[in-house]
Enzyme design. Structure first.
Site, PDB file in Angstrom:
ATOM      1  N   ASP A  17     -15.081  11.217 -22.162  1.00 20.73           N
ATOM      2  CA  ASP A  17     -14.373  10.139 -22.862  1.00 20.73           C
ATOM      3  C   ASP A  17     -13.874  10.695 -24.186  1.00 20.73           C
ATOM      4  O   ASP A  17     -14.447  10.440 -25.249  1.00 20.73           O
ATOM      5  CB  ASP A  17     -15.327   8.963 -23.078  1.00 20.73           C
ATOM      6  CG  ASP A  17     -14.611   7.701 -23.511  1.00 20.73           C
ATOM      7  OD1 ASP A  17     -13.363   7.683 -23.490  1.00 20.73           O
ATOM      8  OD2 ASP A  17     -15.292   6.724 -23.871  1.00 20.73           O
ATOM      9  N   GLU A  96      -3.442   5.531 -20.569  1.00 21.82           N
ATOM     10  CA  GLU A  96      -3.403   4.088 -20.782  1.00 21.82           C
ATOM     11  C   GLU A  96      -1.993   3.521 -20.936  1.00 21.82           C
ATOM     12  O   GLU A  96      -1.162   4.068 -21.666  1.00 21.82           O
ATOM     13  CB  GLU A  96      -4.218   3.745 -22.036  1.00 21.82           C
ATOM     14  CG  GLU A  96      -4.544   2.286 -22.167  1.00 21.82           C
ATOM     15  CD  GLU A  96      -6.001   2.079 -22.559  1.00 21.82           C
ATOM     16  OE1 GLU A  96      -6.352   0.930 -22.836  1.00 21.82           O
ATOM     17  OE2 GLU A  96      -6.774   3.044 -22.572  1.00 21.82           O
ATOM     18  N   THR A 156      -9.603  -1.135 -17.395  1.00 22.56           N
ATOM     19  CA  THR A 156     -10.488  -0.953 -18.541  1.00 22.56           C
ATOM     20  C   THR A 156     -10.713  -2.279 -19.267  1.00 22.56           C
ATOM     21  O   THR A 156     -10.190  -3.317 -18.877  1.00 22.56           O
ATOM     22  CB  THR A 156      -9.890   0.121 -19.472  1.00 22.56           C
ATOM     23  OG1 THR A 156     -10.827   0.434 -20.505  1.00 22.56           O
ATOM     24  CG2 THR A 156      -8.588  -0.343 -20.111  1.00 22.56           C
ATOM     25  N   PHE A 178     -17.530  -1.926 -19.629  1.00 23.07           N
ATOM     26  CA  PHE A 178     -17.979  -1.447 -20.934  1.00 23.07           C
ATOM     27  C   PHE A 178     -19.425  -1.865 -21.185  1.00 23.07           C
ATOM     28  O   PHE A 178     -19.760  -3.044 -21.048  1.00 23.07           O
ATOM     29  CB  PHE A 178     -17.082  -2.000 -22.035  1.00 23.07           C
ATOM     30  CG  PHE A 178     -15.794  -1.237 -22.213  1.00 23.07           C
ATOM     31  CD1 PHE A 178     -15.173  -0.612 -21.153  1.00 23.07           C
ATOM     32  CD2 PHE A 178     -15.210  -1.142 -23.466  1.00 23.07           C
ATOM     33  CE1 PHE A 178     -13.990   0.090 -21.319  1.00 23.07           C
ATOM     34  CE2 PHE A 178     -14.020  -0.446 -23.646  1.00 23.07           C
ATOM     35  CZ  PHE A 178     -13.407   0.178 -22.571  1.00 23.07           C
TER      36      PHE A 178
END
Length: 323
Positions: A17, A96, A156, A178
């Site tokens: 990440d 993204e 996400t 998350f």
């Protein structure tokens, strides 16, 4: 004794990440995932000035307003970092879609197609890319369209089972529930501290994982947003985990025993089927204060960093100096 990182890699696909290419070289993950916040941080590091300068040089040749050119350069920069990452990992790179498109299905689809097209001009095939979209209803609908076109998606900012079920119904390739941000919300709301086994973020991912395995859903579960190695260890065995370099370092330095916590053959008590239609989704989100607040906050933060990245680029374009 092997490190906990090596033990984790034996049971879970480890994803980096980060936008830091040096960290990727060090920890050798299978995949990489990034977002506007990580690209912004990487853009300010001296090691990546060649990548940034190339994107800005490209931008100076484009037509349009200053703001439009800066936006195009920011888009290209995200792909340029991804292209560099693709040389270092055997698996996928997640890139993204702009956070400010999170409630616009049509625009999100167009941006995703542009991301894939730009990657292809850099010699990176779509099979190496996951397009990241926020897990809004509109983002999930965009993913449904893209998946049918052979563009795999990573959904996400996912904080609830309702989001996960809607993503599965849309045929999404991968979701990123998350963990740490869920914990943050509950710590703030309750004033309590939580051990990993009672961590609300950990429990959320375990629930989603169990639901998927029980109902034969092939969508990949990739836990994200960790606050500690304890959270990571509590999800050992999850399909994938995306982990920041600082936590990868801690896992690599720890030679203790890592116990597998998630296994598709042992998912606990049966979880009832959850409806995936729009009305059910919106009502479930309305009833889930944490998921609603964290989704909104996450979109705002990513959008803020995207604006900051565009402003940085605009300033350098205007100054006529390399980044």
């Amino acid at each position: 004794m092997t490190s906990k990182l090596d033990q984790l890699k034996a049971m879970t696909v480890v994803v980096a990440d980060t936008g830091d290419l040096e960290a990727i070289k060090t920890y050798r993950p299978v995949d990489c995932t990034t977002n506007p916040s990580l690209v912004l941080k990487a853009a300010e590091l001296p090691a990546y000035q060649d990548v940034i300068e190339n994107a800005i040089s490209w931008g100076r040749k484009q037509g349009g307003t200053k703001d439009a050119v800066a936006a195009h350069v920011a888009d290209r920069l995200a792909v340029a970092f991804g292209a560099e990452m693709s040389k270092l990992v055997p698996g996928r790179i997640s890139t993204e879609v702009d956070a400010d498109l999170s409630f616009d299905t049509e625009a999100s689809v167009k941006r995703a197609r542009d991301i894939i097209a730009t990657y292809e001009t850099m010699g990176v095939p779509r099979e190496k890319i996951l397009v990241k979209l926020a897990s809004t209803w509109e983002g999930i609908r965009a993913a449904a369209i893209l998946q049918k076109e052979g563009i795999d998606c990573n959904l996400t900012l996912l904080f609830s089972l309702a989001q996960a079920v809607a993503c599965a119904d849309a045929g999404v390739f991968l979701i990123s529930p998350f963990v740490g941000r869920i914990l943050d919300w509950h710590v703030k709301a309750s004033g309590k501290t939580f051990e990993p086994e009672e961590d609300p973020g950990v429990l959320s991912v375990r629930q989603i994982y169990s639901y998927y395995k029980q109902h034969g859903i092939s969508t990949v579960v990739m836990g994200a947003s960790f606050r500690s190695t304890g959270e990571i260890e509590a999800l050992a065995g999850c399909d994938r985990l995306t982990i920041a370099p600082a936590l990868l370092e801690k896992l690599a330095a720890d030679n203790g025993t890592l116990v597998r916590k998630l296994d598709p053959s042992n998912t606990g008590e049966k979880i009832a089927t959850v409806a995936a239609d729009e009305k059910s989704f919106r009502w479930a989100m309305n009833e889930d204060q944490m998921a609603t607040e964290k989704l909104s906050e996450g979109i705002r933060l990513f959008a803020k960093d995207l604006r900051a990245l565009r402003a940085l680029i605009a300033k350098r374009l205007e100054a006529g100096v390399p980044a």
